[in-house]
Write a protein that holds these residues in place. Structure first.
Motif, PDB file in Angstrom:
ATOM      1  N   ILE A 155       0.843  -1.199   0.000  1.00 18.29           N
ATOM      2  CA  ILE A 155       0.000   0.000   0.000  1.00 18.29           C
ATOM      3  C   ILE A 155       0.881   1.252   0.000  1.00 18.29           C
ATOM      4  N   ALA A 156       1.974   1.192   0.771  1.00 22.11           N
ATOM      5  CA  ALA A 156       2.848   2.356   0.912  1.00 22.11           C
ATOM      6  C   ALA A 156       3.534   2.715  -0.394  1.00 22.11           C
ATOM      7  N   GLN A 157       3.632   1.749  -1.288  1.00 21.73           N
ATOM      8  CA  GLN A 157       4.370   2.013  -2.525  1.00 21.73           C
ATOM      9  C   GLN A 157       3.527   2.639  -3.628  1.00 21.73           C
ATOM     10  N   GLU A 158       2.226   2.546  -3.488  1.00 20.14           N
ATOM     11  CA  GLU A 158       1.342   3.081  -4.527  1.00 20.14           C
ATOM     12  C   GLU A 158       0.838   4.457  -4.119  1.00 20.14           C
ATOM     13  N   PRO A 159       0.535   5.328  -5.068  1.00 23.69           N
ATOM     14  CA  PRO A 159      -0.121   6.588  -4.685  1.00 23.69           C
ATOM     15  C   PRO A 159      -1.474   6.281  -4.044  1.00 23.69           C
ATOM     16  N   ALA A 160      -1.899   7.179  -3.169  1.00 23.25           N
ATOM     17  CA  ALA A 160      -3.171   6.974  -2.478  1.00 23.25           C
ATOM     18  C   ALA A 160      -4.302   6.874  -3.492  1.00 23.25           C
ATOM     19  N   ASP A 161      -5.260   5.998  -3.208  1.00 18.48           N
ATOM     20  CA  ASP A 161      -6.446   5.951  -4.053  1.00 18.48           C
ATOM     21  C   ASP A 161      -7.553   5.237  -3.297  1.00 18.48           C
ATOM     22  N   TYR A 162      -8.773   5.478  -3.707  1.00 19.36           N
ATOM     23  CA  TYR A 162      -9.864   4.696  -3.172  1.00 19.36           C
ATOM     24  C   TYR A 162      -9.858   3.358  -3.887  1.00 19.36           C
ATOM     25  N   ALA A 163     -10.488   2.376  -3.267  1.00 17.64           N
ATOM     26  CA  ALA A 163     -10.418   1.018  -3.794  1.00 17.64           C
ATOM     27  C   ALA A 163     -11.754   0.607  -4.400  1.00 17.64           C
ATOM     28  N   GLU A 164     -11.787  -0.592  -4.926  1.00 19.29           N
ATOM     29  CA  GLU A 164     -12.988  -1.133  -5.553  1.00 19.29           C
ATOM     30  C   GLU A 164     -14.070  -1.457  -4.517  1.00 19.29           C
ATOM     31  N   PRO A 165     -15.288  -0.955  -4.703  1.00 22.93           N
ATOM     32  CA  PRO A 165     -16.365  -1.329  -3.783  1.00 22.93           C
ATOM     33  C   PRO A 165     -16.607  -2.841  -3.740  1.00 22.93           C
ATOM     34  N   GLN A 166     -16.356  -3.514  -4.846  1.00 19.90           N
ATOM     35  CA  GLN A 166     -16.620  -4.957  -4.874  1.00 19.90           C
ATOM     36  C   GLN A 166     -15.653  -5.733  -3.983  1.00 19.90           C
ATOM     37  N   GLY A 167     -14.525  -5.119  -3.658  1.00 19.88           N
ATOM     38  CA  GLY A 167     -13.509  -5.817  -2.872  1.00 19.88           C
ATOM     39  C   GLY A 167     -12.231  -5.955  -3.670  1.00 19.88           C
ATOM     40  N   GLN A 168     -11.122  -6.137  -2.969  1.00 20.09           N
ATOM     41  CA  GLN A 168      -9.832  -6.270  -3.639  1.00 20.09           C
ATOM     42  C   GLN A 168      -9.846  -7.506  -4.544  1.00 20.09           C
ATOM     43  N   ALA A 169      -9.317  -7.339  -5.748  1.00 23.77           N
ATOM     44  CA  ALA A 169      -9.340  -8.439  -6.717  1.00 23.77           C
ATOM     45  C   ALA A 169      -8.654  -9.689  -6.168  1.00 23.77           C
ATOM     46  N   ALA A 170      -7.530  -9.508  -5.476  1.00 21.65           N
ATOM     47  CA  ALA A 170      -6.797 -10.668  -4.957  1.00 21.65           C
ATOM     48  C   ALA A 170      -7.646 -11.431  -3.937  1.00 21.65           C
ATOM     49  N   LEU A 171      -8.400 -10.703  -3.141  1.00 22.25           N
ATOM     50  CA  LEU A 171      -9.226 -11.366  -2.134  1.00 22.25           C
ATOM     51  C   LEU A 171     -10.391 -12.091  -2.792  1.00 22.25           C
ATOM     52  N   ARG A 172     -11.003 -11.457  -3.785  1.00 24.52           N
ATOM     53  CA  ARG A 172     -12.125 -12.122  -4.455  1.00 24.52           C
ATOM     54  C   ARG A 172     -11.657 -13.404  -5.143  1.00 24.52           C
ATOM     55  N   GLU A 173     -10.474 -13.316  -5.736  1.00 27.60           N
ATOM     56  CA  GLU A 173      -9.877 -14.500  -6.363  1.00 27.60           C
ATOM     57  C   GLU A 173      -9.678 -15.613  -5.319  1.00 27.60           C
ATOM     58  N   ALA A 174      -9.121 -15.237  -4.182  1.00 28.38           N
ATOM     59  CA  ALA A 174      -8.827 -16.220  -3.135  1.00 28.38           C
ATOM     60  C   ALA A 174     -10.113 -16.824  -2.569  1.00 28.38           C
ATOM     61  N   ILE A 175     -11.117 -15.985  -2.342  1.00 28.37           N
ATOM     62  CA  ILE A 175     -12.387 -16.484  -1.798  1.00 28.37           C
ATOM     63  C   ILE A 175     -13.046 -17.437  -2.784  1.00 28.37           C
ATOM     64  N   ALA A 176     -13.039 -17.052  -4.056  1.00 24.01           N
ATOM     65  CA  ALA A 176     -13.662 -17.909  -5.073  1.00 24.01           C
ATOM     66  C   ALA A 176     -12.994 -19.282  -5.066  1.00 24.01           C
ATOM     67  N   GLY A 177     -11.666 -19.284  -4.992  1.00 25.80           N
ATOM     68  CA  GLY A 177     -10.952 -20.561  -4.950  1.00 25.80           C
ATOM     69  C   GLY A 177     -11.331 -21.357  -3.709  1.00 25.80           C
ATOM     70  N   HIS A 178     -11.408 -20.661  -2.597  1.00 29.65           N
ATOM     71  CA  HIS A 178     -11.691 -21.333  -1.326  1.00 29.65           C
ATOM     72  C   HIS A 178     -13.095 -21.954  -1.310  1.00 29.65           C
ATOM     73  N   VAL A 179     -14.120 -21.174  -1.663  1.00 33.31           N
ATOM     74  CA  VAL A 179     -15.480 -21.736  -1.578  1.00 33.31           C
ATOM     75  C   VAL A 179     -15.764 -22.719  -2.699  1.00 33.31           C
ATOM     76  N   SER A 180     -15.093 -22.552  -3.834  1.00 34.23           N
ATOM     77  CA  SER A 180     -15.263 -23.549  -4.895  1.00 34.23           C
ATOM     78  C   SER A 180     -14.762 -24.894  -4.387  1.00 34.23           C
ATOM     79  N   PHE A 181     -13.631 -24.860  -3.697  1.00 33.10           N
ATOM     80  CA  PHE A 181     -13.015 -26.100  -3.249  1.00 33.10           C
ATOM     81  C   PHE A 181     -13.738 -26.678  -2.036  1.00 33.10           C
ATOM     82  N   THR A 182     -13.960 -25.852  -1.005  1.00 31.21           N
ATOM     83  CA  THR A 182     -14.488 -26.409   0.241  1.00 31.21           C
ATOM     84  C   THR A 182     -15.992 -26.630   0.201  1.00 31.21           C
ATOM     85  N   ARG A 183     -16.730 -25.822  -0.572  1.00 30.09           N
ATOM     86  CA  ARG A 183     -18.183 -25.938  -0.532  1.00 30.09           C
ATOM     87  C   ARG A 183     -18.774 -26.229  -1.906  1.00 30.09           C
TER      88      ARG A 183
END
Lengths: 485, 485
Positions: A155-183
């Protein structure tokens, strides 16, 4: 005892059930607006009953309820006191004007008493069976700290900005992988909307699905109160639908229902799993009526026997299901992260509703969680905790059998962070909870999760969370509890 | 160019202003629902104007608007393209059904086009004058990391629990101390309600103050769009009230107004400070009408000349003011923390509204911020950044004077993270913004903050944020911008 003379409790000349309600409400209001100060001792039930001209049983029931709600504290042998642990902000002058009425500038929140009466958390006790709270003693905070530091550096390396309302892309990717696998929840990162816990998910879904004053939303007969409140606050007409050993009675759904809220993996609070037949029937109903199902899958990561039943989302062929997940149970509630797997037609509206509500969530926790999932720590932690909780659950089942047989009838359940049991003695559950609290045991009565905890046909039982209590304490606690029955 | 044949744009037989609106809307919809794919080249304005039977000026204006909104990109010398940076989730099939209509299961969000048209962030550019974003290059992330680690260790030592909806006590204490000192806002920790940024504060205040379809809410003539949207989404009837060099024209407030949203320290986006007379008049109005003032004090920590005027909250004697603050500008937006200083009558309802919305915020960021403020790091960071921003502001004022005199008229302002200027040439601001973007300069047109950016009497000017741009770049950027005028 003197202050009570000033409470000016006025009772309707009605049946005793209304009397109980009224006594309960007026005492609670007196506590909330400061007429009854924290630490004040209440009169004995017999004395107060006499003074108010109600039966002692009514008075006892009112005290029980206030005790179970945390407004009163019983000190064994010393009487009943106003809890002195009410957060200051929720007390007295701050919650109402001097007149005890809502300021005319305020709009009602649609939730009865919501802007006056706070939700109280029960006190911590030696033997803590509260539900919905995980054990974080074994959580790898060192790993979390490392991932969090790394995310902060990024975060410190990037200029300040607001983020995606949908959620961080990396987290959505990780969650999708997790629930696809576990549930086996079929989804990609695009389908995920990150939320501030399940509560925000319920609120945003209500926002995009409920026409105030018109939309009928079904909840299960016993339900998670905050879910119902989110729906009510959005203006929904909430209908309570019976459940049985197979889960929600789909044939009892009102025909005009538009949104159906269920906990099919582990019914909250009874723990019942919805049968495959009911799942199919519910999806067929939703498809035929163009209704939406909100599937709250709050703690099914912890499964101790049998194969998991398919999530409704997995079975859905009509884009009827909004699947809600949370990390409050699998990780820790301070994180405040949950998500919705939303069908395509709902996604843009849901994201926009989040943007309107709070724009987006804090980035740091999202990025740390994304890495935590992606590097396999979540799966590992769940595996580890499943063993811990499994051992506690076994100890609990054994203790309930040993000490409670004939008085506590365990409701079968294969998953989750708590078990429930019906009370088979004549005692009401909130009275048991009160006595248990005095004996250093905290647990919720099942009646608390009913629309009307005071109704004569309210469910009568107890829920036992095993997220906070150590395995070694369980047998002793249940023995002491059983002795109170 | 072929795809446009399939766009089936249908134009009303109305005046040219409606035509422009229609062309703009239909092109945007075509982009959003995927009929115009990312990267697709658009026809030249002259050709498309001819084909659709509209004037070339109308076509140019529609392209300008889509360019300034980020839906289109101009590649100098190569034509106009559909932006290929739309987040995938906001594209095409995901935002609407195949029919291009709202799914009947969805409830409209009350914000025109809200569930279909996303808010687009402009692209980063070499010379970035976007407003509302701070420089985090000098932020002491090492200190933050240390405080954050410490907070995490503390969380790890306690059993898991949900937290207070009002916010962590330590943070409320720290915020109360901070705003009491820096803004003379009279408050204690009890008066603070922590929120997920100012946006959640607006949403929660709307929730407790707005009766859908009935409550009239006033916003300034030029306003922060997300504030207005929060009010509209809550069902408010929003009235736009003129402002002049003294700020909001209090005598133009509609008599039936119940809630008045103002930015008195640094009007957004013009930068004007509300005069002491107007402040007094506004408070007298609120008191007389029992109306509520929402004071959005978003960036007044950065003050470069003169003494700060008292906050409305400081002057208020009738509990009329809800003061909203944010740490997105003084710290960084990824943190997502703001707060309301709420009058006593509103507090319990506000806390309960937060509880219904998302229960509480993540604990870690709150605890880290509490320590950051308590240990004096916030005050130190603000002092440091005030110098940095002050130097940039001076450079900007000098450059605007040197290169823009006669064409750009700076609006006087003593505080904040941006400056604004009226355009005194015949050119419309969104056209300037488009040309600037092609030249690597990003900045917002003032018309974007008006209710109707396309109205002939819409404000015509530019805003210059100096949170992201280096002091050394400013003169060159303004020189190039002025050359475009």
């Amino acid at each position: 005892m003197e202050p009570l003379f000033e409470l000016a409790i006025r009772l309707p000349g009605a049946g005793s059930r209304d009397l109980l309600r009224e006594v309960h409400r007026q005492l609670r209001d007196a506590i909330l607006d400061g007429r009854l100060q924290p630490g004040a001792r209440l009169p004995a039930t017999r004395a107060l009953a006499g003074r108010l001209g109600v039966s002692r049983n009514t008075m006892l029931a009112a005290y029980d309820l206030l005790l179970s709600e945390g407004y009163l504290l019983a000190r064994p042998g010393a009487g009943t006191y106003v809890a002195d642990t009410l957060p200051r902000s929720r007390r007295g002058r701050t919650s109402k004007g001097a007149s005890g009425r809502r300021d005319p500038r305020l709009v009602p929140l649609n939730v009865p008493g919501a802007d006056l009466a706070p939700t109280l958390q029960p006190q911590r006790a030696r033997d803590d069976f509260r539900v919905g709270l995980p054990d974080i003693g074994a959580f790898p905070f060192d790993i979390w700290r490392r991932l969090s530091d790394r995310a902060l550096r990024r975060i410190a390396q990037e200029p300040a900005d607001y983020a995606e309302p949908q959620g961080q892309a990396a987290l959505r990717e990780a969650i999708a992988g997790h629930v696809s696998f576990t549930r086996a929840v079929g989804c990609t990162a695009d389908d995920i909307v990150v939320t501030a816990g399940a509560q925000q998910a319920f609120g945003l879904l209500a926002r995009i699905l409920v026409v105030p004053g018109r939309t009928v939303v079904a909840v299960e007969q016993l339900f998670y109160p905050s879910l119902r409140e989110a729906m009510t606050a959005a203006g929904a007409k909430v209908a309570t639908v019976p459940t049985d050993v197979e889960g929600l009675c789909v044939d009892r759904l009102p025909p005009e229902v538009r949104v159906i809220c269920v906990t099919p993996s582990h019914q909250f609070p009874t723990g019942v799993a919805m049968s495959p037949q009911r799942r199919a029937a519910l999806l067929a109903f939703a498809r035929a009526r163009n209704a939406v199902v909100i599937e709250d899958d709050y703690d099914s990561e912890f499964r101790f026997a049998g194969r998991p039943l398919d999530a409704l989302q997995t079975l859905d062929r009509a884009e009827s299901v909004c699947y809600v997940g949370t990390f409050s149970k699998s990780l820790f509630p301070a994180l405040r992260l949950g998500f919705v797997v939303a069908p395509p037609w709902a996604r843009a509206a849901l994201v926009r509703a989040r943007e309107l509500a709070d724009w987006h969530g804090p980035v740091l926790g999202q990025e740390a969680l994304a890495a935590f999932i992606a590097e396999g720590h979540l799966a590992r932690h769940i595996r580890k905790m499943r063993k811990v909780y499994g051992a506690r659950r076994d100890a609990l089942l054994e203790a309930l059998e040993r000490h409670g047989a004939g008085r506590l009838e365990v409701i079968p359940s294969d998953a989750g962070l708590h078990l429930s049991a019906w009370l088979r003695t004549g005692t009401r559950d909130h009275a048991v909870v009160e006595h248990a609290a005095a004996a250093g045991i905290t647990l919720p009565p099942l009646s608390r999760f009913a629309l009307d905890p005071l109704a004569p046909d309210a469910p009568n039982g107890l829920a036992f969370g095993y997220g906070l209590i150590d395995e070694s304490q369980i047998d002793g606690a249940i023995r002491r509890l059983a002795a109170l029955l």
